[in-house]
Design a protein around this motif. Structure first.
Motif, PDB file in Angstrom:
ATOM      1  N   GLU A   1       0.866  -1.185   0.000  1.00  0.00           N
ATOM      2  CA  GLU A   1       0.000   0.000   0.000  1.00  0.00           C
ATOM      3  C   GLU A   1       0.899   1.231   0.000  1.00  0.00           C
ATOM      4  O   GLU A   1       1.687   1.430   0.933  1.00  0.00           O
ATOM      5  CB  GLU A   1      -0.910  -0.001   1.229  1.00  0.00           C
ATOM      6  CG  GLU A   1      -1.671  -1.294   1.466  1.00  0.00           C
ATOM      7  CD  GLU A   1      -2.525  -1.732   0.305  1.00  0.00           C
ATOM      8  OE1 GLU A   1      -3.043  -0.838  -0.412  1.00  0.00           O
ATOM      9  OE2 GLU A   1      -2.695  -2.939   0.098  1.00  0.00           O
ATOM     10  N   TYR A   2       0.797   2.012  -1.067  1.00  0.00           N
ATOM     11  CA  TYR A   2       1.657   3.181  -1.219  1.00  0.00           C
ATOM     12  C   TYR A   2       0.838   4.434  -0.939  1.00  0.00           C
ATOM     13  O   TYR A   2      -0.082   4.777  -1.682  1.00  0.00           O
ATOM     14  CB  TYR A   2       2.255   3.230  -2.624  1.00  0.00           C
ATOM     15  CG  TYR A   2       3.438   4.170  -2.737  1.00  0.00           C
ATOM     16  CD1 TYR A   2       4.683   3.795  -2.264  1.00  0.00           C
ATOM     17  CD2 TYR A   2       3.292   5.432  -3.301  1.00  0.00           C
ATOM     18  CE1 TYR A   2       5.769   4.651  -2.346  1.00  0.00           C
ATOM     19  CE2 TYR A   2       4.373   6.296  -3.397  1.00  0.00           C
ATOM     20  CZ  TYR A   2       5.607   5.901  -2.913  1.00  0.00           C
ATOM     21  OH  TYR A   2       6.689   6.751  -2.989  1.00  0.00           O
TER      22      TYR A   2
ATOM     23  N   HIS B   1       3.360   5.131 -12.139  1.00  0.00           N
ATOM     24  CA  HIS B   1       4.696   4.666 -11.750  1.00  0.00           C
ATOM     25  C   HIS B   1       4.676   3.197 -11.368  1.00  0.00           C
ATOM     26  O   HIS B   1       5.506   2.404 -11.847  1.00  0.00           O
ATOM     27  CB  HIS B   1       5.214   5.501 -10.576  1.00  0.00           C
ATOM     28  CG  HIS B   1       6.413   4.913  -9.894  1.00  0.00           C
ATOM     29  ND1 HIS B   1       7.695   5.132 -10.326  1.00  0.00           N
ATOM     30  CD2 HIS B   1       6.519   4.063  -8.822  1.00  0.00           C
ATOM     31  CE1 HIS B   1       8.552   4.475  -9.548  1.00  0.00           C
ATOM     32  NE2 HIS B   1       7.863   3.814  -8.631  1.00  0.00           N
ATOM     33  N   TRP B   2       3.733   2.809 -10.511  1.00  0.00           N
ATOM     34  CA  TRP B   2       3.716   1.433 -10.029  1.00  0.00           C
ATOM     35  C   TRP B   2       3.250   0.447 -11.091  1.00  0.00           C
ATOM     36  O   TRP B   2       3.689  -0.707 -11.107  1.00  0.00           O
ATOM     37  CB  TRP B   2       2.886   1.328  -8.754  1.00  0.00           C
ATOM     38  CG  TRP B   2       3.643   1.850  -7.572  1.00  0.00           C
ATOM     39  CD1 TRP B   2       3.410   2.987  -6.855  1.00  0.00           C
ATOM     40  CD2 TRP B   2       4.824   1.261  -6.999  1.00  0.00           C
ATOM     41  NE1 TRP B   2       4.359   3.149  -5.871  1.00  0.00           N
ATOM     42  CE2 TRP B   2       5.234   2.098  -5.930  1.00  0.00           C
ATOM     43  CE3 TRP B   2       5.561   0.109  -7.272  1.00  0.00           C
ATOM     44  CZ2 TRP B   2       6.353   1.810  -5.147  1.00  0.00           C
ATOM     45  CZ3 TRP B   2       6.675  -0.175  -6.493  1.00  0.00           C
ATOM     46  CH2 TRP B   2       7.066   0.670  -5.453  1.00  0.00           C
TER      47      TRP B   2
ATOM     48  N   ASN C   1      -5.999   2.116  -7.600  1.00  0.00           N
ATOM     49  CA  ASN C   1      -6.020   3.386  -6.879  1.00  0.00           C
ATOM     50  C   ASN C   1      -7.183   3.307  -5.894  1.00  0.00           C
ATOM     51  O   ASN C   1      -8.342   3.442  -6.276  1.00  0.00           O
ATOM     52  CB  ASN C   1      -6.213   4.546  -7.861  1.00  0.00           C
ATOM     53  CG  ASN C   1      -6.157   5.904  -7.177  1.00  0.00           C
ATOM     54  OD1 ASN C   1      -6.372   6.027  -5.966  1.00  0.00           O
ATOM     55  ND2 ASN C   1      -5.887   6.942  -7.951  1.00  0.00           N
ATOM     56  N   ARG C   2      -6.874   3.046  -4.634  1.00  0.00           N
ATOM     57  CA  ARG C   2      -7.903   2.833  -3.609  1.00  0.00           C
ATOM     58  C   ARG C   2      -8.369   4.146  -2.981  1.00  0.00           C
ATOM     59  O   ARG C   2      -9.156   4.125  -2.035  1.00  0.00           O
ATOM     60  CB  ARG C   2      -7.385   1.899  -2.516  1.00  0.00           C
ATOM     61  CG  ARG C   2      -6.994   0.510  -3.014  1.00  0.00           C
ATOM     62  CD  ARG C   2      -6.576  -0.418  -1.889  1.00  0.00           C
ATOM     63  NE  ARG C   2      -7.699  -0.801  -1.048  1.00  0.00           N
ATOM     64  CZ  ARG C   2      -8.099  -2.064  -0.847  1.00  0.00           C
ATOM     65  NH1 ARG C   2      -7.469  -3.072  -1.445  1.00  0.00           N
ATOM     66  NH2 ARG C   2      -9.120  -2.319  -0.061  1.00  0.00           N
ATOM     67  N   THR C   3      -7.905   5.264  -3.458  1.00  0.00           N
ATOM     68  CA  THR C   3      -8.197   6.602  -2.907  1.00  0.00           C
ATOM     69  C   THR C   3      -7.932   6.592  -1.394  1.00  0.00           C
ATOM     70  O   THR C   3      -7.028   5.935  -0.915  1.00  0.00           O
ATOM     71  CB  THR C   3      -9.629   7.057  -3.251  1.00  0.00           C
ATOM     72  OG1 THR C   3     -10.580   6.234  -2.566  1.00  0.00           O
ATOM     73  CG2 THR C   3      -9.880   6.990  -4.746  1.00  0.00           C
TER      74      THR C   3
ATOM     75  N   ILE D   1      -2.124   3.735  -3.504  1.00  0.00           N
ATOM     76  CA  ILE D   1      -1.947   2.913  -4.701  1.00  0.00           C
ATOM     77  C   ILE D   1      -1.523   1.524  -4.241  1.00  0.00           C
ATOM     78  O   ILE D   1      -0.594   1.382  -3.454  1.00  0.00           O
ATOM     79  CB  ILE D   1      -0.881   3.502  -5.645  1.00  0.00           C
ATOM     80  CG1 ILE D   1      -1.197   4.962  -5.969  1.00  0.00           C
ATOM     81  CG2 ILE D   1      -0.776   2.663  -6.912  1.00  0.00           C
ATOM     82  CD1 ILE D   1      -2.553   5.189  -6.614  1.00  0.00           C
ATOM     83  N   GLU D   2      -2.196   0.495  -4.750  1.00  0.00           N
ATOM     84  CA  GLU D   2      -1.967  -0.878  -4.277  1.00  0.00           C
ATOM     85  C   GLU D   2      -1.583  -1.822  -5.419  1.00  0.00           C
ATOM     86  O   GLU D   2      -2.428  -2.216  -6.209  1.00  0.00           O
ATOM     87  CB  GLU D   2      -3.222  -1.411  -3.599  1.00  0.00           C
ATOM     88  CG  GLU D   2      -3.102  -2.871  -3.152  1.00  0.00           C
ATOM     89  CD  GLU D   2      -4.444  -3.475  -2.783  1.00  0.00           C
ATOM     90  OE1 GLU D   2      -4.676  -3.702  -1.583  1.00  0.00           O
ATOM     91  OE2 GLU D   2      -5.262  -3.712  -3.710  1.00  0.00           O
ATOM     92  N   PRO D   3      -0.321  -2.223  -5.510  1.00  0.00           N
ATOM     93  CA  PRO D   3       0.042  -3.363  -6.349  1.00  0.00           C
ATOM     94  C   PRO D   3      -0.181  -4.653  -5.536  1.00  0.00           C
ATOM     95  O   PRO D   3       0.357  -4.801  -4.441  1.00  0.00           O
ATOM     96  CB  PRO D   3       1.526  -3.153  -6.646  1.00  0.00           C
ATOM     97  CG  PRO D   3       1.862  -1.781  -6.127  1.00  0.00           C
ATOM     98  CD  PRO D   3       0.879  -1.510  -5.040  1.00  0.00           C
TER      99      PRO D   3
END
Length: 447
Positions: A204-205, A218-219, A274-276, A307-309
């Protein structure tokens, strides 16, 4: 000499290879197995650990803006109420009235039962919650119900403040985790593609609102590059953006990195969403505690966007195994050809890096062969094999993806040198034993 994947590589081929060579076994097989659960064998656990190690290196070790945690599988059930999993983590399920089999309604292509062939015998679809329930404490009642986590992400959200405070993090930064998750899938299948117990690698970024879209890009690019760098062929990968109607309730936008399987076409490998600020807001509301971040530049409290990869270890394992499978026609001494099966695994992923193969079981070769094996073991994951002909032993190592083989022959007794054989090129190089470790390391890192 031709090298290629079969035109139609089936999962049955990989299931057979995996069991025969010790990658993956059906769980509880002596009792008939249990659908959606698998056991990783001696080679499988090595390869799985290599995948996790490379992910952690890329996502955490090589960056100065990501840290890791390892959270509990069982959490306070209010976590899952706040996140929406109790209410919405469902799949539509139908039953066949004829054979009593159950299916996910959105996976059926027609009104014909895939098992018994009956037409028009499905029940009305009903929502089925995928979370496994259990109990904490000696009394099994509603007050003690807890869930096995269906994802690792929520632990990173509820630990947001702990990480910010203890590690003195500044935005943007990430929290990464590798761990087991559980989903009571209605129809697990396609080997290890869809399991009921699996491992996830998620990050989780956290970033400032307004910068989320650039970090999303980017991710997405970084994660696609990671798969390619570890040997997954570019032509088998693509990026697909989710349509508006298929977005998860928390998502502003999601991209999938998809892989092309012969057996089922393009399928999701990794999601980058994108989990806001949905999750931090939900847990702040559910817990009554602030999960905001004080931004010194603007002198205000903000709730970061995320942002979640998210990548499944097992699904990544399957893709790398599938993509590496090769069949090759090689000439024999009799002037004919035979088929050579091998796994073109990236050296970083291969379960065994170096195989030590004495030319024969001749007693004169034994002591030196074992000395060479002892020399290499502290540096590489190795395997010693002296059973059957040298050709058969090469084939066995090829089939498990070993990139390099070291052969000790009778000349080794005289010149104190051994032969390194490369899996992909089949080239052979003579190297002095005292230079062997450096030579092997150079070859393994050259890819």
């Amino acid at each position: 000499m031709t090298t290629e994947q079969p035109k139609e590589l089936t999962f049955d081929t990989l299931v057979s290879l995996s069991k025969r060579r010790g990658f993956i076994f059906p769980s509880s097989e002596v009792y008939g197995g249990i659908a959606g659960f698998w056991d990783y064998g001696p080679l499988g656990v090595e390869m799985k650990n290599n995948i996790k190690r490379e992910w952690w290196r890329f996502m955490v070790q090589e960056r100065d803006d990501v840290v890791g945690i390892d959270a509990s599988v069982i959490m306070n059930p209010r976590v899952w109420e706040a996140s929406g999993h109790v209410a919405t983590f469902t799949d539509p399920m139908v039953d066949c009235k004829n054979c009593k089999r159950r299916y996910r309604a959105d996976h059926l292509e027609s009104d014909v039962c895939p098992d018994c062939g009956a037409r028009g015998q499905f029940t009305e679809a009903r929502n089925f919650n995928l979370m496994f329930k259990t109990f904490v404490g000696p009394v099994e009642d509603d007050a003690n119900v807890v869930y096995l986590r269906p994802e690792t992400a929520q632990a990173m959200f509820v630990n947001f403040e702990n990480v910010v405070t203890s590690m003195r993090r500044k935005l943007p930064f990430g929290i990464a985790q590798i761990g087991r998750s559980f989903r009571n899938e209605i129809t697990p299948g396609n080997f290890i593609f869809r399991d009921r117990e699996f491992e996830q690698m998620e990050m989780e970024y956290f970033c400032k609102p307004g910068t989320d879209e650039q970090w999303h890009k980017h991710w997405l690019e970084a994660r696609l590059k990671w798969h390619k760098n570890l040997g997954v062929r570019e032509e088998n990968l693509r990026i697909r953006e989710h349509e508006q109607e298929e977005l998860s309730h928390y998502s502003k936008g999601t991209y999938d990195i998809e892989y092309r399987f012969d057996a089922m076409g393009w399928s999701e490998l990794e999601g980058i969403a994108n989990r806001t600020d949905f999750d931090l807001q939900a847990h702040a509301k559910g817990s009554g505690k602030s999960l905001s971040y004080f931004d010194e530049e603007s002198n205000e409290h903000i709730v970061p966007y995320v942002i979640e990869p998210a990548l499944g270890v097992d699904r990544c394992f399957l893709v790398m195994l599938y993509d590496a499978y090769r069949e090759e026609d090689v000439p024999t001494a009799a002037g004919k050809t035979e088929q050579r099966v091998y796994l073109a695994l990236h050296p970083a992923i291969a379960p065994i890096k170096v195989a030590v193969l004495p030319l024969s079981r001749n007693e004169k070769l034994g002591p030196l062969s074992k000395d060479v094996h002892a020399l290499l073991r502290p540096h590489f994951m190795t395997q010693f094999d002296d059973a059957q002909s040298i050709g058969r032993r090469y084939r066995r190592q090829d089939e498990i993806g070993t990139p390099l083989c070291v052969t000790i022959d009778f000349d080794s007794l005289e010149d104190n040198a051994v032969t390194i054989r490369d899996r992909d090129t089949m080239e052979q190089t003579r190297v002095k034993i005292e230079e062997l470790v450096d030579a092997l390391r150079a070859k393994l890192t050259a890819t």
